[in-house]
Scaffold this active site. Sequence first.
Site, PDB file in Angstrom:
ATOM      1  CD  GLU A  60     -17.357  -3.895  21.519  1.00  0.00           C
ATOM      2  OE1 GLU A  60     -17.995  -4.610  20.744  1.00  0.00           O
ATOM      3  OE2 GLU A  60     -16.124  -3.681  21.402  1.00  0.00           O
ATOM      4  CD1 TRP A 178       8.762  16.110  -8.069  1.00  0.00           C
ATOM      5  CD2 TRP A 178       7.750  14.123  -7.817  1.00  0.00           C
ATOM      6  NE1 TRP A 178       9.490  15.387  -7.170  1.00  0.00           N
ATOM      7  CE2 TRP A 178       8.892  14.164  -6.991  1.00  0.00           C
ATOM      8  CE3 TRP A 178       6.970  12.974  -7.813  1.00  0.00           C
ATOM      9  CZ2 TRP A 178       9.258  13.085  -6.178  1.00  0.00           C
ATOM     10  CZ3 TRP A 178       7.333  11.920  -7.010  1.00  0.00           C
ATOM     11  CH2 TRP A 178       8.462  11.977  -6.212  1.00  0.00           C
TER      12      TRP A 178
END
Length: 378
Positions: A60, A178
């Site tokens: 704000e 991996w």
Amino acid sequence: MQSQATFTEHDEMYMARAIELAKKGRFTTTPNPNVGCVLVKNNQIIGEGFHQLAGQGHAEVNALAIAGNNAKGATAYVTLEPCSHYGRTPPCAEGLKKAGVVKVIAAMVDTNPQVAGKGLKILADAGIEVAHGLLESQARALNVGFFKRMEQGLPYVTCKMAASIDGKTALKNGQSKWITGPAARQDVQLYRAQSCAILTGADTVLVDDAKLNVRLSELPNALPTDLPLRQPVRVIIDSRNRLTPNLALFKIQSDVIIFTTKLDKSLQWPHFVKHIQVSESNGKVDLLAVLQKLGQLQFNNVWLEAGATLAGKMTELDLIDEFVFYLAPKLMGHDAKGLVNFPELMSMQNTIDLTFNECARIGDDLRITAVKKLIKTT
């Protein structure tokens, strides 16, 4: 305090914009929530902003700074009820009142006990029209960790798992690099960067000599912020004090918390390493006590990257809120290691039931997100 208001298409459009703004803060605002604000006058946006960094201006404040004196007579669309208390910054509710806005629409009421309707009451008492409930589910999704900590005192735990399509995480001999491809591993870095902490066990650190940091070079170039990214705190469960200061984890100077059942003061640790003693459960660190402590330390989102034993125990204890599965198009065979270890289930009624949230292609792999399935009551 008004709710159940009738909102227009324009209201939804402006709140949707506020939500998009709020998302820009997800790498930097912790322990504060992600919040966006849009100021509208005569059907024109005259100011907008988002909370960027704890201790700095809230959404704000940033929107009002752009609007200036033109904010008088405007409507404010805010993704979360404006705060009502003095913290490191003044209350946003008072700032909106002083600026002369005539209407405030909040997506939802803040469940922080320090706010919890007080911000909207300040505005309503000043004669400002208030409403809430616009795009509330989308706004709540912005801050699931913050709200869980406010409501339960615990962080929101997301468990990451990478597996072959037959559900295996490593070969029988332990090899696992991996399973997934580079795109999936880059995607993990993005999740890490949005988390307050990365949680794992001593086994993962010792076996992989893991660093558990965000590899900034692997993050996408188009991040929604140019603010310096923080490294999440690396949190390690080390019930038997097996870690030593010479590990790769401690070569990177960013905060580490080690949870143990008994403090060992015989070793010299780097200044950024903190040991915390918690209660035991069956001779090991009490995992609920760990999460309670992390909640007290204002951790909103915890990213769990652990082996099958810790992931299984966290699952068994119902301490995981969300799972992120990366599935690679590989078959590793029945002798390979599985995703999670927990006691044998003797009935299908005892299975862990999840609800799929999303399935996306990440390079050659799939990313599937799932949350605990809610049990409907009648």
